[in-house]
Enzyme design. Structure first.
Site, short mmCIF file in Angstrom:
data_model
loop_
_atom_site.label_atom_id
_atom_site.label_comp_id
_atom_site.label_asym_id
_atom_site.label_seq_id
_atom_site.Cartn_x
_atom_site.Cartn_y
_atom_site.Cartn_z
N ARG A 7 2.56 21.11 36.99
CA ARG A 7 3.93 21.62 37.10
C ARG A 7 3.98 23.14 37.21
O ARG A 7 4.87 23.79 36.71
CB ARG A 7 4.80 21.19 35.89
CG ARG A 7 4.99 19.71 35.63
CD ARG A 7 5.72 19.02 36.76
NE ARG A 7 4.77 18.65 37.78
CZ ARG A 7 3.99 17.56 37.74
NH1 ARG A 7 4.08 16.74 36.75
NH2 ARG A 7 3.16 17.28 38.72
N CYS A 65 11.80 14.99 33.45
CA CYS A 65 11.15 15.16 32.14
C CYS A 65 11.53 16.51 31.55
O CYS A 65 11.39 17.55 32.21
CB CYS A 65 9.63 15.05 32.29
SG CYS A 65 9.14 13.34 32.58
N GLU A 116 9.67 21.67 30.21
CA GLU A 116 9.43 21.66 31.66
C GLU A 116 10.69 22.14 32.38
O GLU A 116 10.63 22.85 33.37
CB GLU A 116 9.08 20.24 32.12
CG GLU A 116 8.81 20.14 33.61
CD GLU A 116 8.25 18.79 34.04
OE1 GLU A 116 7.52 18.15 33.24
OE2 GLU A 116 8.55 18.38 35.17
C1 LIG Z 1 15.85 12.11 38.09
C2 LIG Z 1 14.77 13.17 38.16
C3 LIG Z 1 13.45 12.79 38.25
C4 LIG Z 1 12.44 13.76 38.32
N1 LIG Z 1 11.14 13.36 38.42
C5 LIG Z 1 10.18 14.29 38.58
C6 LIG Z 1 8.80 13.91 38.77
O1 LIG Z 1 8.45 12.74 38.81
N2 LIG Z 1 7.89 14.90 38.94
C7 LIG Z 1 8.23 16.23 38.94
O2 LIG Z 1 7.36 17.08 39.12
N3 LIG Z 1 9.51 16.61 38.74
C8 LIG Z 1 10.49 15.68 38.56
N4 LIG Z 1 11.77 16.08 38.35
C9 LIG Z 1 12.08 17.52 38.28
C10 LIG Z 1 12.40 18.14 39.64
O3 LIG Z 1 12.62 17.13 40.59
C11 LIG Z 1 11.24 19.02 40.11
O4 LIG Z 1 10.89 20.02 39.17
C12 LIG Z 1 11.54 19.72 41.44
O5 LIG Z 1 10.38 20.36 41.88
C13 LIG Z 1 12.68 20.73 41.32
O6 LIG Z 1 12.98 21.20 42.62
P1 LIG Z 1 14.39 21.87 42.92
O7 LIG Z 1 14.45 22.23 44.35
O8 LIG Z 1 15.47 21.01 42.41
O9 LIG Z 1 14.27 23.19 42.06
P2 LIG Z 1 15.34 23.83 41.07
O10 LIG Z 1 15.56 22.89 39.93
O11 LIG Z 1 16.53 24.28 41.81
O12 LIG Z 1 14.52 25.09 40.55
C14 LIG Z 1 13.35 24.93 39.77
C15 LIG Z 1 12.57 26.25 39.75
O13 LIG Z 1 12.09 26.52 41.06
C16 LIG Z 1 12.57 27.80 41.50
N5 LIG Z 1 12.85 27.71 42.94
C17 LIG Z 1 13.59 26.79 43.60
N6 LIG Z 1 13.58 27.04 44.93
C18 LIG Z 1 12.84 28.16 45.10
C19 LIG Z 1 12.46 28.94 46.24
N7 LIG Z 1 12.85 28.64 47.49
N8 LIG Z 1 11.70 30.04 46.04
C20 LIG Z 1 11.29 30.37 44.80
N9 LIG Z 1 11.60 29.69 43.68
C21 LIG Z 1 12.36 28.59 43.84
C22 LIG Z 1 13.84 28.05 40.70
O14 LIG Z 1 14.13 29.43 40.63
C23 LIG Z 1 13.45 27.45 39.37
O15 LIG Z 1 12.65 28.35 38.64
C24 LIG Z 1 12.79 15.13 38.29
C25 LIG Z 1 14.13 15.50 38.20
C26 LIG Z 1 15.12 14.54 38.13
C27 LIG Z 1 16.56 14.97 38.05
#
Ligand SMILES: Cc1cc2nc3c(=O)[nH]c(=O)nc-3n(C[C@H](O)[C@H](O)[C@H](O)COP(=O)(O)OP(=O)(O)OC[C@H]3O[C@@H](n4cnc5c(N)ncnc54)[C@H](O)[C@@H]3O)c2cc1C
Length: 300
Positions: free
Chosen positions: A171, A219, A295
């Site tokens: 992660r 998580c 996380e």
């Molecule tokens: C139902 C559910 C299930 C999930 N299951 C998993 C799983 O199985 N495995 C897993 O790893 N995660 C899981 N997650 C968590 C999430 O999906 C991941 O962490 C995902 O990578 C977040 O991406 P995001 O675009 O939504 O980022 P955000 O939540 O919008 O941001 C997360 C971080 O990334 C940074 N960020 C976002 N975009 C950029 C960019 N373009 N440049 C620089 N920094 C950036 C943000 O500033 C922040 O620090 C789950 C979440 C949910 C709601």
């Protein structure tokens, strides 16, 4: 704040609610939410914020974010314009903009007969957020297929980082640049039908064990490092063994289905979620001597 943006012509909203931008659906507004419509606009915006010492946050699809009830001072940038969502497939190399949707890309690449992303089926994310967080699970993570990334630093300078300069771990990625603009993924040709079957299988496994229909950030805690005997430890199992399933503060609850998901019910606030997370952390520490690390990213 209005003056800060006046001559830049970047599409933006002042005092913009962030709750609808996150999967939790809670939290206060951003002082400014900007959605630049080109890399040039983003560079000008970044440089201006940098000069003025304004805090900048980058928003992906908000699937791993908890925004405080008081909101976020400063600038929140979302790369949702079409120019940041482009996807190009060239042989086995896929170039995806930071704002592209990971779930759609998982399906698109599987149908095209390219293997490498099916292991993260069911993970909600933008490409930028997935690369930053090294989204993954027990079947693999996105870091394994990243060939290079295009990034922009906080003063607007754009550069590439190749696989050899990058490290992806649980992660976590070693990318320190403020903005991930694009990722080049190196996938492996495979049978589209078999890949689609695998996508479905992994998605089903996920939906059987996780409350995917509820508001959450996935998580809440990372799995701790292995125990003294070297065996892997699961945060979800520790939370479950500590009897935390169903623990509730206001509208926030430790999911009865999966103890590592804290879900937000109607009326929930960010403070409720933080109270549940703090309590869970404390109880697990008291019972097992393990300090769980969050996380979920908390803003500001
Ligand atoms: C139902 C559910 C299930 C999930 N299951 C998993 C799983 O199985 N495995 C897993 O790893 N995660 C899981 N997650 C968590 C999430 O999906 C991941 O962490 C995902 O990578 C977040 O991406 P995001 O675009 O939504 O980022 P955000 O939540 O919008 O941001 C997360 C971080 O990334 C940074 N960020 C976002 N975009 C950029 C960019 N373009 N440049 C620089 N920094 C950036 C943000 O500033 C922040 O620090 C789950 C979440 C949910 C709601």
């Amino acid at each position: 704040m209005r003056q800060f943006l006046d001559d830049l012509h970047v599409p933006h909203t002042l005092d913009a609610p962030l709750a609808p931008e996150t999967w939790y659906g809670v939290g206060g507004p951003a002082a400014v939410l900007a959605r630049p419509s080109s890399a040039q606009q983003l560079a000008a915006l970044a440089a201006r914020a940098h000069e003025q010492g304004l805090p900048v946050h980058v928003l992906g699809s908000g699937a791993n974010l908890l925004v405080a009830d008081a909101g976020v001072p400063g600038l929140v940038v979302k790369l949702s314009d079409a120019c940041f969502r482009r996807v190009e497939i060239n042989g086995n190399i896929v170039t995806a903009g930071a704002g592209a949707d990971l779930a759609k890309l998982v399906l698109q690449t599987a149908k095209t007969g390219l293997s490498g992303l099916e292991c993260i089926a069911g993970v909600p994310a933008s490409i930028g957020g997935a690369v930053r967080m090294n989204a993954g699970g027990r079947f693999g993570d996105i870091g394994r297929v990243v060939r290079r990334v295009k990034v922009m630093d906080s003063s607007g300078h754009v550069y590439y980082r190749d696989r050899e300069d990058l490290a992806f771990s649980y992660r976590k990625s070693s990318i320190v640049a403020k903005f991930i603009l694009e990722a080049e993924l190196e996938l492996t040709p495979d049978d589209p039908d078999a890949l689609m079957q695998e996508v479905k299988r992994i998605f089903m496994l996920k939906s059987e064990s996780q409350p995917l229909g509820d508001h959450s950030a996935g998580c809440a805690f990372k799995n701790p490092s292995p125990g003294p005997d070297g065996s892997p430890r699961s945060a979800g199992k520790l939370l479950d063994q500590a009897g935390l399933k169903g623990f509730r503060v206001g509208g926030a609850e430790v999911s009865p289905q999966h103890a590592n998901f804290t879900v937000a019910h109607p009326g929930c606030t960010a403070a409720d979620i933080l109270a549940v997370l703090d309590h869970a952390q404390r109880v697990v520490f008291e019972k097992f001597g393990v300090k769980l690390e969050r996380e979920v990213v908390v803003w500001p």
